[in-house]
Scaffold this motif. Structure first.
Motif, PDB file in Angstrom:
ATOM      1  N   GLY A  47       0.761  -1.047   0.293  1.00 31.81           N
ATOM      2  CA  GLY A  47      -0.233   0.350   0.141  1.00 31.81           C
ATOM      3  C   GLY A  47       0.869   0.889  -0.010  1.00 31.81           C
ATOM      4  O   GLY A  47       1.974   0.952   0.227  1.00 31.81           O
ATOM      5  N   GLN A  48       0.427   2.559  -0.106  1.00 35.04           N
ATOM      6  CA  GLN A  48       0.847   3.905  -0.220  1.00 35.04           C
ATOM      7  C   GLN A  48       1.593   4.215   1.165  1.00 35.04           C
ATOM      8  O   GLN A  48       0.524   3.423   2.377  1.00 35.04           O
ATOM      9  CB  GLN A  48       0.349   4.760  -1.222  1.00 35.04           C
ATOM     10  N   ASN A  49       2.437   5.386   0.791  1.00 32.89           N
ATOM     11  CA  ASN A  49       3.055   5.541   2.168  1.00 32.89           C
ATOM     12  C   ASN A  49       1.798   5.727   3.232  1.00 32.89           C
ATOM     13  O   ASN A  49       0.744   6.947   2.401  1.00 32.89           O
ATOM     14  CB  ASN A  49       3.871   6.789   2.120  1.00 32.89           C
ATOM     15  N   GLY A  50       2.197   5.948   4.238  1.00 26.61           N
ATOM     16  CA  GLY A  50       0.711   6.741   5.370  1.00 26.61           C
ATOM     17  C   GLY A  50      -0.600   5.629   5.612  1.00 26.61           C
ATOM     18  O   GLY A  50      -1.908   5.803   5.520  1.00 26.61           O
ATOM     19  N   CYS A  51      -0.214   4.030   4.656  1.00 24.52           N
ATOM     20  CA  CYS A  51      -1.800   3.952   4.688  1.00 24.52           C
ATOM     21  C   CYS A  51      -2.461   2.862   5.763  1.00 24.52           C
ATOM     22  O   CYS A  51      -3.153   2.499   6.204  1.00 24.52           O
ATOM     23  CB  CYS A  51      -1.496   2.686   3.454  1.00 24.52           C
ATOM     24  N   GLY A  52      -0.925   2.540   6.562  1.00 22.81           N
ATOM     25  CA  GLY A  52      -1.574   1.644   7.796  1.00 22.81           C
ATOM     26  C   GLY A  52      -0.245   0.154   7.921  1.00 22.81           C
ATOM     27  O   GLY A  52      -0.230   0.316   8.915  1.00 22.81           O
TER      28      GLY A  52
END
Length: 284
Positions: A47-52
């Motif tokens: 997942g992209q950066n900051g997705c958890g």
């Protein structure tokens, strides 16, 4: 859960029930996650950066405690007080930057640190150090060296050896190939593959490298906005470009090429060059 070879298992090792996690400032990083992981799986969080995904992995390890919900690792509730000693013998975490977990003045003391914390005697400690270092490819000739004077690939192996000395069932590795060249990346991934296939460890990697996911993972968990967007085998997940686009993730180039040539008979779940060649040969 059933799919590719090596993906079928009924031995549940991690249970996540209604997990929500909020940072101290109130920011909600994870929301209502329900998912199980099984013994012997090789799993990738993407997942992209900051997705958890990194936050989720740290919750699994007990570094972060759930704000709501529950995580059980081999039956152990990660939120219970004084659970860490039992937890580290079941699940280990290797940080993206190995320097964040290396702090002893010699390689030997670094690998010995965790078993010493378990109050093992020095004979038992040495046995664990020798076994963990051998598995990790850390030679005894390096035992007196300072970890920070070694190249990153070796430092990462030392970090993994320090985790292996606890004999955990699950090993989480955050961005195992970041900052390494292709040769070093493959060496690390082949090592993790060996831990999974030969020694039976459940492996979880957090990564942005889709080619690595396609080559090594058996199961993929796609995260977006603190939730699990989809979960399945590599082929199942990469065959759905529309869903991956929601998570701002692109499948490997070979998969995208096959999808672009779908009208010519190529399947949309190709994940390797060899598969692409086989499908081409079957057409001619």
């Amino acid at each position: 859960m059933e799919s590719e070879a090596g993906f079928l298992s009924t031995d549940k090792i991690i249970e996540v029930k209604g997990l929500t996690y909020c940072y101290s400032d109130g920011t909600k990083a994870l929301e209502d996650i329900n998912i199980d992981f099984y013994k012997g799986q090789f799993i990738a969080f993407i997942g992209q950066n900051g997705c958890g995904k990194t936050t989720f992995s740290k919750c699994l390890n007990g570094i972060f405690k759930p704000t709501e919900g529950k995580i059980l690792v081999n039956g152990l509730d990660t939120a219970l007080p004084r659970i860490n000693k039992q937890l580290v013998e079941n699940i280990g975490y290797v940080f993206q930057n190995p320097d964040h977990q290396l702090f002893n003045n010699s390689v030997y003391d670094e690998i010995a640190y965790a078993p010493r914390n378990l109050k093992l005697n020095e004979e038992q400690v040495r046995e664990r150090v020798l076994v963990a270092s051998k598995i990790s490819g850390v030679s005894e000739g390096l035992f007196e060296e300072h970890p920070f004077f070694l190249v990153k690939g070796l430092r990462q192996r030392i970090a993994i050896a320090s985790i292996l000395s606890l004999k955990p069932r699950v090993i989480i590795v955050d961005e195992p190939t970041t900052g390494q060249d292709y040769k070093q990346s493959i060496e690390v991934m082949e090592f993790l593959k060996m831990l999974n296939e030969e020694l039976g460890h459940t492996i979880i990697i957090v990564t942005h490298e889709m080619d690595i996911v396609a080559q090594y993972a058996k199961r993929v968990v796609v995260m977006n906005d603190g939730k699990v967007l989809t979960d399945g085998t590599v082929k199942e997940v990469f065959a759905n470009p529309e869903l991956l686009e929601q998570a701002n993730v692109k499948p490997p180039q070979i998969t995208r090429l096959a999808q672009a040539l779908k009208s010519y008979g190529f399947k949309n779940n190709v994940i390797s060059f060899d598969e692409m060649c086989e499908q081409w040969e079957s057409r001619v």
